[in-house]
Structures are given as structure tokens and as C-alpha cells.
Write a protein that holds these residues in place. Structure first.
Motif, PDB file in Angstrom:
ATOM      1  N   THR A  81      48.509  50.767  36.590  1.00  0.00           N
ATOM      2  CA  THR A  81      47.154  50.886  37.123  1.00  0.00           C
ATOM      3  C   THR A  81      46.005  51.372  36.251  1.00  0.00           C
ATOM      4  O   THR A  81      44.801  51.019  36.372  1.00  0.00           O
ATOM      5  CB  THR A  81      47.222  51.833  38.693  1.00  0.00           C
ATOM      6  OG1 THR A  81      48.442  51.199  39.337  1.00  0.00           O
ATOM      7  CG2 THR A  81      46.312  51.957  39.323  1.00  0.00           C
ATOM      8  N   TYR A 114      44.859  49.064  34.131  1.00  0.00           N
ATOM      9  CA  TYR A 114      44.066  47.965  34.720  1.00  0.00           C
ATOM     10  C   TYR A 114      42.457  48.536  34.986  1.00  0.00           C
ATOM     11  O   TYR A 114      41.795  47.833  34.620  1.00  0.00           O
ATOM     12  CB  TYR A 114      44.708  47.630  35.810  1.00  0.00           C
ATOM     13  CG  TYR A 114      44.220  46.673  36.910  1.00  0.00           C
ATOM     14  CD1 TYR A 114      43.158  45.699  36.423  1.00  0.00           C
ATOM     15  CD2 TYR A 114      44.118  46.916  38.193  1.00  0.00           C
ATOM     16  CE1 TYR A 114      42.751  44.734  37.447  1.00  0.00           C
ATOM     17  CE2 TYR A 114      43.494  46.143  39.122  1.00  0.00           C
ATOM     18  CZ  TYR A 114      42.575  45.255  38.787  1.00  0.00           C
ATOM     19  OH  TYR A 114      41.750  44.478  39.701  1.00  0.00           O
ATOM     20  N   TYR A 134      39.278  47.546  32.961  1.00  0.00           N
ATOM     21  CA  TYR A 134      38.008  46.722  33.929  1.00  0.00           C
ATOM     22  C   TYR A 134      36.872  47.431  33.408  1.00  0.00           C
ATOM     23  O   TYR A 134      35.726  46.742  33.254  1.00  0.00           O
ATOM     24  CB  TYR A 134      38.241  46.670  35.196  1.00  0.00           C
ATOM     25  CG  TYR A 134      37.074  46.379  36.320  1.00  0.00           C
ATOM     26  CD1 TYR A 134      36.787  44.861  36.210  1.00  0.00           C
ATOM     27  CD2 TYR A 134      36.391  47.427  36.873  1.00  0.00           C
ATOM     28  CE1 TYR A 134      35.472  44.680  36.658  1.00  0.00           C
ATOM     29  CE2 TYR A 134      35.092  46.739  37.407  1.00  0.00           C
ATOM     30  CZ  TYR A 134      34.758  45.434  37.637  1.00  0.00           C
ATOM     31  OH  TYR A 134      33.663  45.203  38.078  1.00  0.00           O
ATOM     32  N   ARG A 154      43.551  42.524  34.535  1.00  0.00           N
ATOM     33  CA  ARG A 154      44.667  42.204  34.983  1.00  0.00           C
ATOM     34  C   ARG A 154      45.571  41.383  34.209  1.00  0.00           C
ATOM     35  O   ARG A 154      46.785  41.606  34.101  1.00  0.00           O
ATOM     36  CB  ARG A 154      44.551  41.547  36.376  1.00  0.00           C
ATOM     37  CG  ARG A 154      45.695  41.138  37.244  1.00  0.00           C
ATOM     38  CD  ARG A 154      46.616  42.367  37.619  1.00  0.00           C
ATOM     39  NE  ARG A 154      45.951  43.050  38.644  1.00  0.00           N
ATOM     40  CZ  ARG A 154      46.530  44.329  39.160  1.00  0.00           C
ATOM     41  NH1 ARG A 154      47.695  44.660  38.661  1.00  0.00           N
ATOM     42  NH2 ARG A 154      46.063  44.893  40.308  1.00  0.00           N
ATOM     43  N   VAL A 210      49.182  42.978  33.255  1.00  0.00           N
ATOM     44  CA  VAL A 210      50.291  42.242  33.587  1.00  0.00           C
ATOM     45  C   VAL A 210      51.380  41.908  32.171  1.00  0.00           C
ATOM     46  O   VAL A 210      52.635  42.120  32.495  1.00  0.00           O
ATOM     47  CB  VAL A 210      50.069  40.758  34.352  1.00  0.00           C
ATOM     48  CG1 VAL A 210      51.473  39.878  34.416  1.00  0.00           C
ATOM     49  CG2 VAL A 210      49.595  41.283  35.700  1.00  0.00           C
ATOM     50  N   ASP A 249      48.131  37.578  40.417  1.00  0.00           N
ATOM     51  CA  ASP A 249      47.510  38.904  40.354  1.00  0.00           C
ATOM     52  C   ASP A 249      45.792  38.650  39.608  1.00  0.00           C
ATOM     53  O   ASP A 249      45.053  39.172  39.969  1.00  0.00           O
ATOM     54  CB  ASP A 249      48.178  39.850  39.359  1.00  0.00           C
ATOM     55  CG  ASP A 249      49.553  40.397  40.034  1.00  0.00           C
ATOM     56  OD1 ASP A 249      49.476  40.065  41.414  1.00  0.00           O
ATOM     57  OD2 ASP A 249      49.990  41.352  39.534  1.00  0.00           O
ATOM     58  N   VAL A 250      45.848  37.578  38.770  1.00  0.00           N
ATOM     59  CA  VAL A 250      44.660  37.486  37.928  1.00  0.00           C
ATOM     60  C   VAL A 250      43.422  37.089  38.934  1.00  0.00           C
ATOM     61  O   VAL A 250      42.562  37.574  38.922  1.00  0.00           O
ATOM     62  CB  VAL A 250      44.748  36.388  36.593  1.00  0.00           C
ATOM     63  CG1 VAL A 250      43.447  36.261  36.173  1.00  0.00           C
ATOM     64  CG2 VAL A 250      45.595  37.142  35.691  1.00  0.00           C
ATOM     65  N   SER A 281      42.549  39.800  41.248  1.00  0.00           N
ATOM     66  CA  SER A 281      41.558  40.634  40.578  1.00  0.00           C
ATOM     67  C   SER A 281      40.186  40.334  40.558  1.00  0.00           C
ATOM     68  O   SER A 281      39.276  41.074  40.610  1.00  0.00           O
ATOM     69  CB  SER A 281      42.326  41.333  39.318  1.00  0.00           C
ATOM     70  OG  SER A 281      43.510  41.956  39.598  1.00  0.00           O
TER      71      SER A 281
END
Length: 340
Positions: free
Chosen positions: A118, A121, A125, A152, A156, A206-207, A210
Motif C-alpha cells: 500500500t 502504491y 500514485y 498499481r 503488483v 487490480d490495474v 486502480s
């Protein structure tokens, strides 16, 4: 619609961003874990776990596979369950019979990976968004979408090998020396890419999640700031925007979540039974199979539980993160004023 009052991260350092996101991750886990523990216990009384059975647990940040080695006593916290008549009843009986700590069972091992993932990530971002918008001069509402997807993807890719290691340790109860031998033989047999097994389905879920999440979050946040005539998002604005954008992204990416869940459980059970992990069926093939088997309802299985869990988790995470950034911005500003 214009860009809205998006505050750049230039006022705080990357380390402060990491601290803010790490705090958000911890609070999200503490808030969401009891909800999922209760959910699993309610499911368990309907379909009891058997030896070798795998099931998923999520603390609001990431999935966590539990493997049942000894039937009903497959985990330290899964005891012979009392009958629960509903969610509130489960909360009361678990707390009364097993102690409050049981509501946060299984949290520590997940946090070992969830918090770093997290932190990577959220920090990535903000850095990517500001680089695109302020460093490279790009404008437009698509900036959060691109930055969110790339952030993301990076998180990952970094965490994926650790996820595989964790699954092996849980399924076979390996020591660290045995784990090294296991990983070494896997790499020798299938190459280094074998450490990223399961990366594809995770990325496909997930991508897009996000990218959609950040796109909607920045838009909703800007609209709420305009509506309440504030230049910077308050805690309540961030919380509301996070919940709305999380729910929308969860619904739109649910089919990929269904596929990833099915594949994770299959991988865990194959590892438990000592079955060689062969090349997996493609994500699209699995989706076609689910469609043929159950129709569109199969691809959107677990719709309500996912939204109920994801929306508050996103709300708590982003509002805590934004609050942390504002807190550090004020500290830095006070230091600058004192220096003058």
C-alpha cells in the motif's frame, strides 16, 4: 469540468507520504478485518471446511489464503463454530466466547505484505500524478487514470513473488531453509518468471480497479469541493469520494475478481495436495467457462459483499491518507515559518 482543487504533493516529502499511507493501511486493516472474519465464520457454518480446502480472507488491503490442514481446526482461530443467526449475532458471540482479539485473527501475517504494498502504491500514485501534471505539463482528467494504473502495476509486480512465497509457506508449513530449496527448484525448472505466477489475473483485476478508482475519486472530490466551496478536500469529502469511487470500481471489475479468487483457491489447493502446478487456463477461458456455467450472474457473484467491504475500506484508506498529507504539510509550513 475543470481540473478542480487537486493539491500537489510538493508540500511533503516522499517519506512523509509513506508514513501517511502506512498509517492509512493500518487503520483500514483494523477497521475491515473484523467484517471479514465474521463473514468467513458465517460461511463456515453453511459449508464446513475440509482438509486441504482453501478459502480467502481479506483485510481491506489484499487477499490472504488460508489452507485447512486439519479439517475443522484448520487455523488457530477457526474453532468449532457456534451457530450464528446473523452478522450482529456473530460479532456478539465471537467476542463473548473467544475474546475481542479473535475479531482480528490472521491480521499480522497479511500486514507484513499489505502495508508495504500500500505504501508503494499510494506514494507512486502521487509521484506519478504530479510528474505528469506539474513536471511534464500534461492536463486533463485522464491523468489520475494513467497514474493509478501504472502505480498499481508497479506495486503488483514488486509484491507478486512475495505472494507466491507466502502461499507456499502457508500450504506446506515449510521452514525457511525448505522454502529456499523449493523456490530454487521452481526457478531451475520453470525459470525466474515462475515467481510471478498468478501475476496476470492480479493485474487484470487490480490495474483497472486502480485506474477507475483514482479517475472517479479525483472527479468526485473536485465536485464536492466546488459544491462546498472549499479549496482543499476535508476529511468528510475525501471519505465520501473514496467510498463512491471504490464502489464504482469494485462493481466494474467484479468479473476479474471472481476469476482471480477462483484461481487463487485452485493454486492454494494444488500446493497443499502437492500437485504440480501446470500452465493455467487463461483468464478469458475461465470467464467463458463461468458464463457458460452460470451466465452473467456467475461473473458478478459476491456483488453485494464485495461492495460492502471495498467501499468503506477505500473510504477509510484515502481519507486517512489525505488527512496525513495535510498534517505533514502543516508541520512543514510551520517549520519554514519558524526558520524565517
Amino acid at each position: 469540468m475543470g481540473e478542480g482543487p487537486v493539491t500537489p504533493s510538493a508540500g511533503i516529502t516522499p517519506v512523509q507520504q509513506m508514513l501517511a499511507s502506512g498509517t492509512g493501511a493500518l487503520l483500514t486493516s483494523v477497521f475491515v478485518t473484523p467484517l471479514d472474519v465474521v463473514k468467513i465464520r458465517l460461511q463456515a457454518q453453511q459449508t464446513p471446511f475440509y482438509q486441504g480446502k482453501c478459502f480467502l480472507y481479506c483485510n481491506g488491503l489484499m487477499d490472504h489464503i488460508y489452507v485447512c490442514q486439519y479439517g475443522a481446526s484448520c487455523t488457530s482461530w477457526y474453532k468449532t463454530p457456534t451457530h450464528f443467526s446473523g452478522t450482529l449475532d456473530a460479532f456478539v458471540k465471537i467476542t463473548r466466547n473467544e475474546g475481542v482479539r479473535s475479531l482480528w485473527s490472521g491480521l499480522p501475517p497479511t500486514l507484513v505484505m499489505a502495508v508495504p504494498a500500500t505504501v508503494i502504491y499510494f506514494t507512486c500514485y502521487d509521484q506519478l500524478r504530479d510528474l505528469l501534471r506539474y513536471g511534464m505539463g500534461f492536463q486533463g482528467n485522464y491523468i489520475p487514470l494513467v497514474a493509478g494504473g501504472l502505480a498499481r502495476l508497479g506495486a503488483v509486480s514488486v509484491i507478486s513473488p512475495l505472494e507466491l512465497v507466502r502461499t507456499k509457506m502457508q500450504s506446506r508449513k515449510l521452514t525457511y531453509s525448505e522454502l529456499r530449496v523449493c523456490i530454487r527448484s521452481s526457478v531451475a525448472q520453470d525459470g525466474w518468471l515462475s515467481l510471478w505466477r498468478g501475476w496476470g489475473p492480479t493485474v487484470l483485476r487490480d490495474v483497472p480497479f486502480s485506474a477507475l478508482y483514482w479517475f472517479n475519486y479525483e472527479l468526485v472530490k473536485a465536485q464536492l469541493c466546488d459544491q462546498y466551496n472549499v479549496s482543499q478536500a476535508t476529511f468528510s469529502i475525501s471519505f465520501t469520494a473514496g467510498a463512491i469511487s471504490g464502489a464504482v470500481a469494485a462493481i466494474m471489475t467484479l468479473p476479474f475478481d471472481v476469476v482471480k479468487t477462483r484461481r487463487q483457491i485452485q493454486l492454494g489447493e494444488m500446493e497443499t495436495l502437492g500437485v504440480p502446478v501446470k500452465n493455467h487456463t487463461s483468464t478469458w477461458h475461465i470467464m467463458r467457462g463461468i458464463w457458460a456455467e452460470s451466465g452473467y450472474r456467475g461473473l458478478f457473484a459476491g456483488f453485494l459483499p464485495r461492495v460492502i467491504k471495498v467501499a468503506p475500506a477505500c473510504a477509510v484508506m484515502i481519507s486517512t491518507y489525505e488527512f496525513g498529507k495535510i498534517f505533514f504539510q502543516k508541520i512543514n509550513l510551520d517549520r519554514e515559518q519558524q526558520a524565517c
